[in-house]
Design a protein around this motif. Structure first.
Motif, PDB file in Angstrom:
ATOM      1  N   LEU A 101      88.414  31.415  51.205  1.00 37.09           N
ATOM      2  CA  LEU A 101      88.803  31.919  52.521  1.00 37.09           C
ATOM      3  C   LEU A 101      88.889  33.441  52.508  1.00 37.09           C
ATOM      4  N   ASN A 102      89.500  33.998  51.479  1.00 33.46           N
ATOM      5  CA  ASN A 102      89.654  35.449  51.390  1.00 33.46           C
ATOM      6  C   ASN A 102      88.297  36.147  51.397  1.00 33.46           C
ATOM      7  N   ASP A 103      87.333  35.607  50.642  1.00 33.04           N
ATOM      8  CA  ASP A 103      86.010  36.223  50.573  1.00 33.04           C
ATOM      9  C   ASP A 103      85.317  36.167  51.931  1.00 33.04           C
ATOM     10  N   MET A 104      85.413  35.031  52.608  1.00 38.19           N
ATOM     11  CA  MET A 104      84.776  34.912  53.918  1.00 38.19           C
ATOM     12  C   MET A 104      85.413  35.850  54.936  1.00 38.19           C
ATOM     13  N   LEU A 105      86.737  35.907  54.947  1.00 35.62           N
ATOM     14  CA  LEU A 105      87.433  36.764  55.905  1.00 35.62           C
ATOM     15  C   LEU A 105      87.113  38.236  55.673  1.00 35.62           C
ATOM     16  N   PHE A 106      87.110  38.638  54.409  1.00 35.37           N
ATOM     17  CA  PHE A 106      86.809  40.037  54.093  1.00 35.37           C
ATOM     18  C   PHE A 106      85.393  40.406  54.511  1.00 35.37           C
ATOM     19  N   ARG A 107      84.436  39.558  54.152  1.00 38.00           N
ATOM     20  CA  ARG A 107      83.033  39.885  54.443  1.00 38.00           C
ATOM     21  C   ARG A 107      82.729  39.786  55.936  1.00 38.00           C
ATOM     22  N   GLN A 108      83.430  38.896  56.618  1.00 40.03           N
ATOM     23  CA  GLN A 108      83.241  38.826  58.067  1.00 40.03           C
ATOM     24  C   GLN A 108      83.750  40.107  58.727  1.00 40.03           C
ATOM     25  N   ARG A 109      84.924  40.569  58.302  1.00 35.31           N
ATOM     26  CA  ARG A 109      85.475  41.789  58.887  1.00 35.31           C
ATOM     27  C   ARG A 109      84.647  43.017  58.521  1.00 35.31           C
ATOM     28  N   ALA A 110      84.043  42.998  57.326  1.00 32.65           N
ATOM     29  CA  ALA A 110      83.227  44.121  56.874  1.00 32.65           C
ATOM     30  C   ALA A 110      81.829  44.114  57.489  1.00 32.65           C
ATOM     31  N   GLY A 111      81.522  43.112  58.298  1.00 26.67           N
ATOM     32  CA  GLY A 111      80.213  43.042  58.925  1.00 26.67           C
ATOM     33  C   GLY A 111      79.121  42.505  58.023  1.00 26.67           C
ATOM     34  N   GLN A 112      79.505  41.864  56.923  1.00 26.75           N
ATOM     35  CA  GLN A 112      78.533  41.345  55.974  1.00 26.75           C
ATOM     36  C   GLN A 112      78.236  39.857  56.175  1.00 26.75           C
ATOM     37  N   VAL A 115      79.427  35.650  61.269  1.00 30.87           N
ATOM     38  CA  VAL A 115      80.153  34.516  61.819  1.00 30.87           C
ATOM     39  C   VAL A 115      81.342  35.022  62.624  1.00 30.87           C
ATOM     40  N   GLU A 116      81.756  34.210  63.577  1.00 29.08           N
ATOM     41  CA  GLU A 116      82.984  34.446  64.331  1.00 29.08           C
ATOM     42  C   GLU A 116      83.957  33.335  63.954  1.00 29.08           C
ATOM     43  N   LEU A 117      85.142  33.718  63.497  1.00 27.01           N
ATOM     44  CA  LEU A 117      86.133  32.756  63.036  1.00 27.01           C
ATOM     45  C   LEU A 117      87.292  32.712  64.026  1.00 27.01           C
ATOM     46  N   PRO A 118      87.262  31.803  64.992  1.00 27.61           N
ATOM     47  CA  PRO A 118      88.314  31.774  66.009  1.00 27.61           C
ATOM     48  C   PRO A 118      89.641  31.252  65.491  1.00 27.61           C
ATOM     49  N   GLU A 132      96.229  35.521  58.919  1.00 31.30           N
ATOM     50  CA  GLU A 132      96.803  36.414  59.920  1.00 31.30           C
ATOM     51  C   GLU A 132      96.673  37.879  59.518  1.00 31.30           C
ATOM     52  N   PHE A 133      96.607  38.162  58.215  1.00 28.21           N
ATOM     53  CA  PHE A 133      96.342  39.532  57.754  1.00 28.21           C
ATOM     54  C   PHE A 133      95.002  40.029  58.292  1.00 28.21           C
ATOM     55  N   TYR A 134      94.025  39.124  58.385  1.00 27.86           N
ATOM     56  CA  TYR A 134      92.705  39.485  58.905  1.00 27.86           C
ATOM     57  C   TYR A 134      92.608  39.269  60.415  1.00 27.86           C
ATOM     58  N   GLY A 135      93.730  38.931  61.047  1.00 28.17           N
ATOM     59  CA  GLY A 135      93.735  38.781  62.487  1.00 28.17           C
ATOM     60  C   GLY A 135      93.162  37.473  62.996  1.00 28.17           C
ATOM     61  N   VAL A 136      93.135  36.445  62.141  1.00 29.04           N
ATOM     62  CA  VAL A 136      92.599  35.141  62.534  1.00 29.04           C
ATOM     63  C   VAL A 136      93.757  34.151  62.670  1.00 29.04           C
ATOM     64  N   PRO A 137      93.893  33.485  63.809  1.00 31.11           N
ATOM     65  CA  PRO A 137      94.971  32.502  63.985  1.00 31.11           C
ATOM     66  C   PRO A 137      94.875  31.376  62.960  1.00 31.11           C
ATOM     67  N   PHE A 138      96.024  30.845  62.581  1.00 31.23           N
ATOM     68  CA  PHE A 138      96.089  29.776  61.579  1.00 31.23           C
ATOM     69  C   PHE A 138      96.943  28.650  62.148  1.00 31.23           C
ATOM     70  N   GLU A 139      96.439  27.422  62.027  1.00 26.71           N
ATOM     71  CA  GLU A 139      97.197  26.261  62.479  1.00 26.71           C
ATOM     72  C   GLU A 139      97.386  25.289  61.320  1.00 26.71           C
ATOM     73  N   VAL A 140      98.602  24.777  61.187  1.00 30.41           N
ATOM     74  CA  VAL A 140      98.917  23.818  60.131  1.00 30.41           C
ATOM     75  C   VAL A 140      98.862  22.406  60.702  1.00 30.41           C
ATOM     76  N   HIS A 141      98.089  21.556  60.030  1.00 28.98           N
ATOM     77  CA  HIS A 141      97.971  20.156  60.430  1.00 28.98           C
ATOM     78  C   HIS A 141      98.178  19.292  59.187  1.00 28.98           C
ATOM     79  N   PRO A 142      99.437  18.957  58.875  1.00 34.08           N
ATOM     80  CA  PRO A 142      99.719  18.164  57.668  1.00 34.08           C
ATOM     81  C   PRO A 142      99.050  16.793  57.735  1.00 34.08           C
ATOM     82  N   ILE A 143      98.576  16.341  56.584  1.00 35.21           N
ATOM     83  CA  ILE A 143      97.961  15.014  56.493  1.00 35.21           C
ATOM     84  C   ILE A 143      98.625  14.260  55.355  1.00 35.21           C
TER      85      ILE A 143
END
Length: 285
Positions: A101-112, A115-118, A132-143
């Motif tokens: 997740l960290n790699d995807m969020l960083f590279r998405q923000r860096a323009g590399q 993708v759009e991550l809603p 949330e550090f990268y400005g992407v909402p997070f929802e918890v759905h326990p299973i």
């Protein structure tokens, strides 16, 4: 007034037969298009023809489509036309591991990564602060059982439809999706899996790898199907390790290669470089 040029990406699949390249090239010329990148492949196994083109043109999309449609109908093509660089709407599912997740969020923000991550959905709250550090909402759905899984997948179906999600990424999501869900979104879900020789299973594969003294560790990004971890492969990477590497070091190496492999697979998919040929993929990298 001169219309600015648009760069399009056109992908097509059909039965291999004479005249395809000539016909599609003629349609592009008729649409005042200039081909800037071209890749093609014929599968001897399935007899299918695959092609990916990038085209520069100043005409509206509707005019472009009108030129392609007759050719597509004549040759029975499955085809898609998109803008080069358009950010693909992507839904990410996670559990507790942060590296992918960290790699995807960083590279998405860096323009590399186009993708759009809603939103990020997790079955644990552990990665909420990262998203949330990268400005992407997070929802918890326990299973915790089958009822939770069914409710979550029904919610996913509604969200995918209303949000226009085009790709689902399992970034070390440690839940098995139902057979029905996998079939419904086949070719749209990408997973990352650690690859070893032998193929260690269970919760701690790196400890097993260390105990067996493996010399190579790696990762495989693949499409999700109803058959667990047997979907068409998109990307694989391996790294050589030494007997002196600790379990902790193996985990670090493994996480790096998993992140790299998953992000590359997502990038190729978002750039329309991945086409399916039965149980395998054609990658126009």
């Amino acid at each position: 007034m001169t219309t600015a040029n648009t760069h399009w990406v056109l992908t097509l699949v059909c039965k291999d037969q004479p005249g395809i390249v000539h016909a599609i090239s003629g349609a592009i010329v008729a649409a005042n298009g200039n081909i800037t990148e071209s890749s093609q492949f014929t599968s001897d196994d399935t007899g299918r023809f695959f092609m990916r083109l990038q085209i520069e043109s100043a005409v509206p999309r509707e005019h472009f489509v009108n030129q392609i449609l007759p050719v597509a109908e004549r040759y029975g093509m499955t085809w898609e036309l998109d803008e080069v660089g358009r950010r693909m709407k992507t839904l990410v599912l996670v559990s507790k591991s942060a590296h992918c997740l960290n790699d995807m969020l960083f590279r998405q923000r860096a323009g590399q990564l186009p993708v759009e991550l809603p939103v990020v959905f997790g079955n644990h709250p552990d990665l909420q602060s990262l998203a949330e550090f990268y400005g992407v909402p997070f929802e918890v759905h326990p299973i915790t059982g089958e009822a939770d899984k069914l409710a979550f997948e029904n919610m996913l179906r509604d969200y995918i439809k209303t949000a226009g999600i085009e790709l689902i990424v399992l970034a070390r999501y440690m839940q098995i999706l139902s057979e029905e869900f996998c079939k419904e979104f086949e070719g749209k879900i990408i997973n990352i899996h650690h690859s070893f020789l032998p193929g260690f299973k269970g919760a701690n594969p790196y400890a097993q790898a260390h105990a067996r003294g493996v010399k190579l560790i790696g990762a495989t990004a693949h499409f999700v199907t109803a058959d667990l971890d047997e979907g068409p492969i998109i990307e694989q990477n391996v790294v050589r390790v030494e007997h002196s590497d600790s379990k902790k070091r193996l985990v670090s190496i493994g996480q790096d290669v998993e992140s790299k492999t998953l992000t590359q697979a997502v990038r190729w998919f978002a750039e329309r470089r991945v086409l399916l040929d039965g149980e395998r993929t054609i990658i126009f990298s």
